[in-house]
Design a protein around this motif. Structure first.
Motif, PDB file in Angstrom:
ATOM      1  N   UNK A   1      87.065 -59.930 105.729  1.00 43.94           N
ATOM      2  CA  UNK A   1      86.015 -59.353 106.570  1.00 43.94           C
ATOM      3  C   UNK A   1      84.667 -59.135 105.895  1.00 43.94           C
ATOM      4  N   UNK A   2      84.462 -59.601 104.664  1.00 41.76           N
ATOM      5  CA  UNK A   2      83.195 -59.331 103.999  1.00 41.76           C
ATOM      6  C   UNK A   2      82.007 -60.019 104.638  1.00 41.76           C
ATOM      7  N   UNK A   3      82.199 -61.224 105.114  1.00 42.75           N
ATOM      8  CA  UNK A   3      81.147 -61.971 105.804  1.00 42.75           C
ATOM      9  C   UNK A   3      80.973 -61.473 107.232  1.00 42.75           C
ATOM     10  N   UNK A   4      82.095 -61.181 107.871  1.00 45.47           N
ATOM     11  CA  UNK A   4      82.120 -60.655 109.231  1.00 45.47           C
ATOM     12  C   UNK A   4      83.501 -60.033 109.449  1.00 45.47           C
ATOM     13  N   UNK A   5      83.596 -58.932 110.189  1.00 48.02           N
ATOM     14  CA  UNK A   5      84.889 -58.252 110.344  1.00 48.02           C
ATOM     15  C   UNK A   5      85.906 -59.026 111.170  1.00 48.02           C
ATOM     16  N   UNK A   6      85.463 -60.119 111.803  1.00 52.13           N
ATOM     17  CA  UNK A   6      86.362 -60.937 112.618  1.00 52.13           C
ATOM     18  C   UNK A   6      86.702 -62.247 111.914  1.00 52.13           C
ATOM     19  N   UNK A   7      86.708 -62.237 110.588  1.00 53.76           N
ATOM     20  CA  UNK A   7      86.971 -63.466 109.848  1.00 53.76           C
ATOM     21  C   UNK A   7      88.366 -63.473 109.220  1.00 53.76           C
ATOM     22  N   UNK A   8      89.023 -64.612 109.327  1.00 54.03           N
ATOM     23  CA  UNK A   8      90.231 -64.932 108.577  1.00 54.03           C
ATOM     24  C   UNK A   8      89.970 -66.171 107.723  1.00 54.03           C
ATOM     25  N   UNK A   9      90.652 -66.261 106.594  1.00 61.09           N
ATOM     26  CA  UNK A   9      90.856 -67.559 105.957  1.00 61.09           C
ATOM     27  C   UNK A   9      92.267 -67.997 106.328  1.00 61.09           C
ATOM     28  N   UNK A  10      92.476 -69.313 106.393  1.00 55.68           N
ATOM     29  CA  UNK A  10      93.775 -69.856 106.799  1.00 55.68           C
ATOM     30  C   UNK A  10      94.381 -70.638 105.648  1.00 55.68           C
ATOM     31  N   UNK A  11      95.631 -70.313 105.340  1.00 48.64           N
ATOM     32  CA  UNK A  11      96.313 -70.899 104.194  1.00 48.64           C
ATOM     33  C   UNK A  11      97.441 -71.810 104.666  1.00 48.64           C
ATOM     34  N   UNK A  12      97.337 -73.070 104.297  1.00 53.24           N
ATOM     35  CA  UNK A  12      98.438 -74.014 104.466  1.00 53.24           C
ATOM     36  C   UNK A  12      99.123 -74.104 103.109  1.00 53.24           C
ATOM     37  N   UNK A  13     100.150 -73.278 102.918  1.00 54.09           N
ATOM     38  CA  UNK A  13     100.769 -73.142 101.601  1.00 54.09           C
ATOM     39  C   UNK A  13     101.423 -74.432 101.150  1.00 54.09           C
ATOM     40  N   UNK A  14     102.043 -75.157 102.082  1.00 53.43           N
ATOM     41  CA  UNK A  14     102.744 -76.384 101.710  1.00 53.43           C
ATOM     42  C   UNK A  14     101.779 -77.444 101.183  1.00 53.43           C
ATOM     43  N   UNK A  15     100.592 -77.484 101.762  1.00 53.56           N
ATOM     44  CA  UNK A  15      99.588 -78.469 101.337  1.00 53.56           C
ATOM     45  C   UNK A  15      98.664 -77.935 100.258  1.00 53.56           C
ATOM     46  N   UNK A  16      98.715 -76.630 100.018  1.00 50.95           N
ATOM     47  CA  UNK A  16      97.847 -76.045  99.004  1.00 50.95           C
ATOM     48  C   UNK A  16      96.403 -75.919  99.421  1.00 50.95           C
ATOM     49  N   UNK A  17      96.151 -75.843 100.729  1.00 54.22           N
ATOM     50  CA  UNK A  17      94.782 -75.772 101.246  1.00 54.22           C
ATOM     51  C   UNK A  17      94.484 -74.367 101.750  1.00 54.22           C
ATOM     52  N   UNK A  18      93.300 -73.868 101.434  1.00 54.73           N
ATOM     53  CA  UNK A  18      92.756 -72.696 102.107  1.00 54.73           C
ATOM     54  C   UNK A  18      91.500 -73.125 102.852  1.00 54.73           C
ATOM     55  N   UNK A  19      91.510 -72.913 104.168  1.00 57.52           N
ATOM     56  CA  UNK A  19      90.325 -73.121 105.000  1.00 57.52           C
ATOM     57  C   UNK A  19      89.518 -71.827 104.921  1.00 57.52           C
ATOM     58  N   UNK A  20      88.361 -71.899 104.264  1.00 60.93           N
ATOM     59  CA  UNK A  20      87.699 -70.685 103.787  1.00 60.93           C
ATOM     60  C   UNK A  20      86.750 -70.040 104.789  1.00 60.93           C
ATOM     61  N   UNK A  21      86.396 -70.748 105.873  1.00 56.24           N
ATOM     62  CA  UNK A  21      85.329 -70.198 106.701  1.00 56.24           C
ATOM     63  C   UNK A  21      84.106 -69.981 105.836  1.00 56.24           C
ATOM     64  N   UNK A  22      83.584 -68.744 105.841  1.00 59.34           N
ATOM     65  CA  UNK A  22      82.450 -68.406 104.980  1.00 59.34           C
ATOM     66  C   UNK A  22      82.840 -67.428 103.876  1.00 59.34           C
ATOM     67  N   UNK A  23      84.134 -67.272 103.638  1.00 64.99           N
ATOM     68  CA  UNK A  23      84.600 -66.257 102.695  1.00 64.99           C
ATOM     69  C   UNK A  23      84.366 -66.624 101.244  1.00 64.99           C
ATOM     70  N   UNK A  24      84.122 -67.890 100.958  1.00 62.96           N
ATOM     71  CA  UNK A  24      83.855 -68.279  99.574  1.00 62.96           C
ATOM     72  C   UNK A  24      82.482 -68.923  99.433  1.00 62.96           C
ATOM     73  N   UNK A  25      81.582 -68.588 100.350  1.00 64.98           N
ATOM     74  CA  UNK A  25      80.217 -69.045 100.262  1.00 64.98           C
ATOM     75  C   UNK A  25      80.006 -70.448 100.800  1.00 64.98           C
ATOM     76  N   UNK A  26      78.849 -70.987 100.503  1.00 62.62           N
ATOM     77  CA  UNK A  26      78.437 -72.315 100.959  1.00 62.62           C
ATOM     78  C   UNK A  26      78.484 -73.262  99.766  1.00 62.62           C
ATOM     79  N   UNK A  27      79.356 -74.244  99.853  1.00 66.28           N
ATOM     80  CA  UNK A  27      79.471 -75.227  98.784  1.00 66.28           C
ATOM     81  C   UNK A  27      78.470 -76.349  99.012  1.00 66.28           C
ATOM     82  N   UNK A  28      77.694 -76.646  97.981  1.00 66.42           N
ATOM     83  CA  UNK A  28      76.688 -77.703  98.051  1.00 66.42           C
ATOM     84  C   UNK A  28      77.180 -78.849  97.168  1.00 66.42           C
TER      85      UNK A  28
END
Length: 303
Positions: A157-184
């Motif tokens: 919720x640091x970026x917004x209180x309605x935010x989740x990150x989604x973890x696909x543990x089997x694939x090792x992926x985290x869909x970050x939304x805006x929780x880890x900033x903007x990657x350039x």
């Protein structure tokens, strides 16, 4: 990678991403497409970039969509969701329980977005309301079952209180939304994202730690694209947030006028990596948004 291009996420099975051309800017907005037992997209763009998303689905041969999974309801992530549900009648939307009402009735969300993004609203489309029975509310730890994989929601919720990150543990992926900033990707760095009105520095830093604790192999950034997980880079993002907030705090103390603070940082936007990559218009808009968010955070702390 150019606007409209679709690429596979390296090291995954049946996961692709598309450059949606958000804000008419290449390598700024990405939507992830999962072509598994149940098809899904993670986030949905502004709505103004909807053709790029549907073009990607067509290119991948996906004519039925099962799930529209939203990291949060900011309209650069959720603006296309209602349009998708109209065009794909078998799809169900999944979103944080705190954001659901804004997708059912987006009037306040639209007003807040227009206030936040100003002239950048020209790149959005009016969102289509989502019927309540086609929207599933998620809490921390809830999972979206896609048949051959599961995406688990984690509070961020640091970026917004309605935010989740989604973890696909089997694939090792985290869909970050805006929780880890903007990657350039062009300069291989993470920039801050601190929009008004609900950015929280301490919680945003904890969100980065939440991602680290999940031990991912791949970070799937909404802005922009996938990158192999690098703990040092994510720790660096936590420092970036602190340094950015401190810079705004110091300038506010010196100028004692919030509008002057905003214009100071906007005037220096061409010195940032964002201006180098995104162009002057988007870099200045990004700087204005981020400065306003930190100022709102500082006022809240004082109150």
């Amino acid at each position: 990678m150019a606007i409209g291009d679709v690429q596979a996420v390296a090291g995954t099975e049946n996961v692709h991403y598309v450059d949606t051309g958000m804000y008419d800017t290449p390598q700024y907005g990405s939507v992830y497409i999962i072509d598994g037992e149940r098809t899904a997209v993670v986030d949905s763009g502004t709505g103004g970039d909807y053709d790029a998303l549907t073009g990607a689905l067509d290119e991948l041969g996906i004519d039925e969509l099962d799930a529209v999974i939203l990291t949060h309801v900011h309209l650069d992530h959720a603006g296309g969701a209602g349009h998708l549900l109209e065009d794909y009648p078998g799809a169900q939307a999944y979103v944080h329980e705190r954001g659901a009402r804004h997708l059912i009735d987006p009037e306040r969300l639209v007003a807040g977005t227009k206030d936040a993004v100003g002239e950048q609203w020209q790149y959005y489309a009016e969102p289509v309301p989502i019927p309540e029975d086609r929207l599933t509310r998620l809490a921390d730890g809830d999972a979206v079952d896609l048949g051959d994989r599961t995406l688990t929601a984690h509070e961020a919720p640091g970026h917004a209180p309605h935010q989740h990150v989604f973890h696909d543990a089997a694939a090792g992926i985290v869909y970050t939304g805006d929780a880890s900033g903007i990657y350039v990707p062009e300069v291989d760095t993470i920039r801050e994202t601190t929009p008004p009105p609900q950015f929280d520095l301490d919680q945003a830093r904890r969100d980065a730690s939440t991602i680290t604790d999940l031990e991912p192999e791949i970070l799937a950034f909404a802005h922009f694209g996938p990158r192999a997980y690098d703990e040092e880079m994510l720790q660096g993002y936590k420092r970036t947030l602190m340094e950015w907030v401190e810079a705004v705090r110091r300038k506010r103390a010196a100028l004692a006028d919030d509008d002057a603070v905003i214009e100071h940082f906007v005037a220096h936007a061409d010195e940032t990596a964002g201006a180098e990559v995104w162009g002057e218009e988007k870099a200045e808009a990004e700087m204005r948004l981020n400065t306003r968010g930190v100022l709102a955070y500082l006022r809240q702390k004082e109150a």
